[in-house]
Design an enzyme around this catalytic site. Sequence first.
Site, short mmCIF file in Angstrom:
data_model
loop_
_atom_site.label_atom_id
_atom_site.label_comp_id
_atom_site.label_asym_id
_atom_site.label_seq_id
_atom_site.Cartn_x
_atom_site.Cartn_y
_atom_site.Cartn_z
N ARG A 12 0.82 -1.22 0.00
CA ARG A 12 0.00 0.00 0.00
C ARG A 12 0.85 1.27 0.00
NH1 ARG A 12 -5.57 -0.38 1.64
NH2 ARG A 12 -6.30 -2.27 0.65
N ARG A 23 -3.38 6.91 0.74
CA ARG A 23 -3.87 8.11 1.42
C ARG A 23 -2.89 8.79 2.36
NH1 ARG A 23 -9.27 5.10 3.10
NH2 ARG A 23 -7.58 3.62 3.42
N ARG A 49 -6.65 12.33 -5.56
CA ARG A 49 -7.93 11.74 -5.14
C ARG A 49 -9.02 12.78 -4.88
NH1 ARG A 49 -11.26 9.44 -3.70
NH2 ARG A 49 -11.20 8.00 -1.95
N ASP A 95 -6.62 -2.43 -7.64
CA ASP A 95 -7.16 -3.10 -6.45
C ASP A 95 -7.44 -4.55 -6.80
OD1 ASP A 95 -8.21 -2.20 -3.60
OD2 ASP A 95 -9.46 -3.84 -4.34
N TYR A 117 -14.83 -11.98 -0.65
CA TYR A 117 -15.44 -10.67 -0.98
C TYR A 117 -16.74 -10.87 -1.76
CZ TYR A 117 -11.72 -7.85 0.92
OH TYR A 117 -10.85 -7.26 1.80
O1 CP3 Z 1 0.00 -1.41 -2.64
C1 CP3 Z 1 -0.22 -0.50 -3.44
O2 CP3 Z 1 0.20 0.65 -3.30
C2 CP3 Z 1 -0.96 -0.85 -4.73
C3 CP3 Z 1 -2.36 -0.69 -4.73
C4 CP3 Z 1 -3.26 -1.61 -3.93
C5 CP3 Z 1 -4.48 -1.14 -3.38
N1 CP3 Z 1 -5.13 -2.21 -2.86
C6 CP3 Z 1 -4.97 0.25 -3.45
C7 CP3 Z 1 -6.09 0.68 -2.59
C8 CP3 Z 1 -3.17 -2.97 -3.64
C9 CP3 Z 1 -2.04 -3.94 -3.93
C10 CP3 Z 1 -4.38 -3.34 -2.98
C11 CP3 Z 1 -4.68 -4.72 -2.57
C12 CP3 Z 1 -5.89 -4.99 -1.78
N2 CP3 Z 1 -7.12 -4.40 -1.88
C13 CP3 Z 1 -6.00 -6.04 -0.83
C14 CP3 Z 1 -4.91 -7.02 -0.47
C15 CP3 Z 1 -3.93 -6.44 0.47
C16 CP3 Z 1 -4.43 -6.26 1.88
O3 CP3 Z 1 -4.65 -5.10 2.27
O4 CP3 Z 1 -4.60 -7.28 2.55
C17 CP3 Z 1 -7.32 -6.01 -0.32
C18 CP3 Z 1 -7.89 -6.94 0.74
C19 CP3 Z 1 -8.01 -4.98 -1.00
C20 CP3 Z 1 -9.45 -4.61 -0.84
C21 CP3 Z 1 -9.64 -3.20 -0.44
N3 CP3 Z 1 -9.36 -2.11 -1.23
C22 CP3 Z 1 -10.16 -2.72 0.77
C23 CP3 Z 1 -10.63 -3.59 1.93
C24 CP3 Z 1 -10.20 -1.31 0.68
C25 CP3 Z 1 -10.78 -0.37 1.66
C26 CP3 Z 1 -9.94 -0.17 2.86
C27 CP3 Z 1 -9.21 1.12 2.79
O5 CP3 Z 1 -8.03 1.15 3.11
O6 CP3 Z 1 -9.87 2.12 2.47
C28 CP3 Z 1 -9.64 -0.96 -0.57
C29 CP3 Z 1 -9.44 0.42 -1.07
C30 CP3 Z 1 -8.06 0.79 -1.53
N4 CP3 Z 1 -7.23 0.01 -2.29
C31 CP3 Z 1 -7.41 2.05 -1.32
C32 CP3 Z 1 -6.18 1.98 -1.99
C33 CP3 Z 1 -5.15 3.07 -2.12
C34 CP3 Z 1 -8.01 3.23 -0.59
C35 CP3 Z 1 -8.85 3.98 -1.58
C36 CP3 Z 1 -8.93 5.45 -1.31
O7 CP3 Z 1 -9.79 5.85 -0.54
O8 CP3 Z 1 -8.16 6.21 -1.95
#
Ligand code: CP3
Length: 341
Positions: free
Chosen positions: A23, A27, A36, A72, A149
């Site tokens: 990640r 944010r 964003r 994602d 999911y």
């Molecule tokens: O790592 C990186 O920088 C690359 C991008 C990336 C994102 N999600 C961007 C994202 C990667 C590799 C993921 C993987 C992901 N997404 C996983 C596996 C890794 C882990 O965390 O266990 C999972 C389970 C998800 C599902 C997901 N996406 C959730 C549960 C959420 C909401 C939670 C949150 O943090 O808001 C997301 C949203 C998400 N994916 C954001 C980002 C940058 C936040 C979106 C935003 O508001 O800008």
Amino acid sequence: MNEAFLRACNGEAVRPVPVWLMRQAGRYLPAYQEVRKKIDFLTLCKTPELAAKVTIQPVDILGVDAAILFSDILIPLECMGIGLDFHEGRGPVLNPPVRTEQDIERLHPIDPDADVSFVLETIRILRKELSGKVPLIGFSGAPFTLATYMIEGGTSKSFVNTKRMLFESPHLFSRLMDLLTEVVLSYIKAQIKAGAQAIQVFDTWAGILTREDYKRHALPYVTRIFKGLEGSGVPFIYFVFNGGHVLEIVRDSGAEVIGLDWRTDIKTAISRLGPDAIVQGNLDPGALFLPEHELRSRVDSVLRQGREAKAHIFNLGHGIMPEIPPEKARLLVELVHELSS
Ligand code: CP3
């Protein structure tokens, strides 16, 4: 190009130890928030120029040794015929949830070139813009995690619907897993063809299974994926979050690199995986709240333990939290390089 990350994936004990952060685009970075402000998360994922821009931000700001595609794990699910939405503060919503035979019948495989062309275009842009800098990691969710999911309709605490389908209707569950396996395999193949230089498979929720159930209901699908990708010439990283209890089993997945969360220290992991293991991890993401001298000693401890592996890639044990000051993340990357050179 900075080859440290790829060399470590291939088993070389590289010094200084390469580092990237799960990640790392997101944010906690003001530069990300700036983008964003004007665009919602899903549209950002689907706009290649902007997705490429935020992918590169942590490379420039933190000095990490690899970039990870901004996208994602849930993106390909939308193309299978389920609605996907991200609600501010509530996480992802998949609608309608997949719980019956009819629900599964509505789903279909994906054609990556047509359905996720924006992901492939982002990768192509990134390979140009990153050339001479760092390698690009592509990624996918693992079938089990994606299935949770779809079945829960989002994130869950108890995974009651997933366990219910798994134990009440194992045939339905395996049908969904077969379909997801096909989707993930074609999705990863397309990313590699577009230029991804390594692939990480995220199995965030497989840790909710017992060892026996993990072995029967999650691992075989992952193994099938890595087998199907043999000869593709890129290294695979497999990360099971909360998977300390299944480590010996994870070793059989066929991935070159095993990702570790912070709960299992690297020393213990190596004693169970064997000294030939290549590991990635595993600083507690919360440790970034520590004052510098304490952070330094924790980084040093992770690095020391990592020396017992065949090769080590430094990372957090899970994603970086939005509350972390970017300077602290930058300090972490500097500490890893300094303490391991
Ligand atoms: O790592 C990186 O920088 C690359 C991008 C990336 C994102 N999600 C961007 C994202 C990667 C590799 C993921 C993987 C992901 N997404 C996983 C596996 C890794 C882990 O965390 O266990 C999972 C389970 C998800 C599902 C997901 N996406 C959730 C549960 C959420 C909401 C939670 C949150 O943090 O808001 C997301 C949203 C998400 N994916 C954001 C980002 C940058 C936040 C979106 C935003 O508001 O800008």
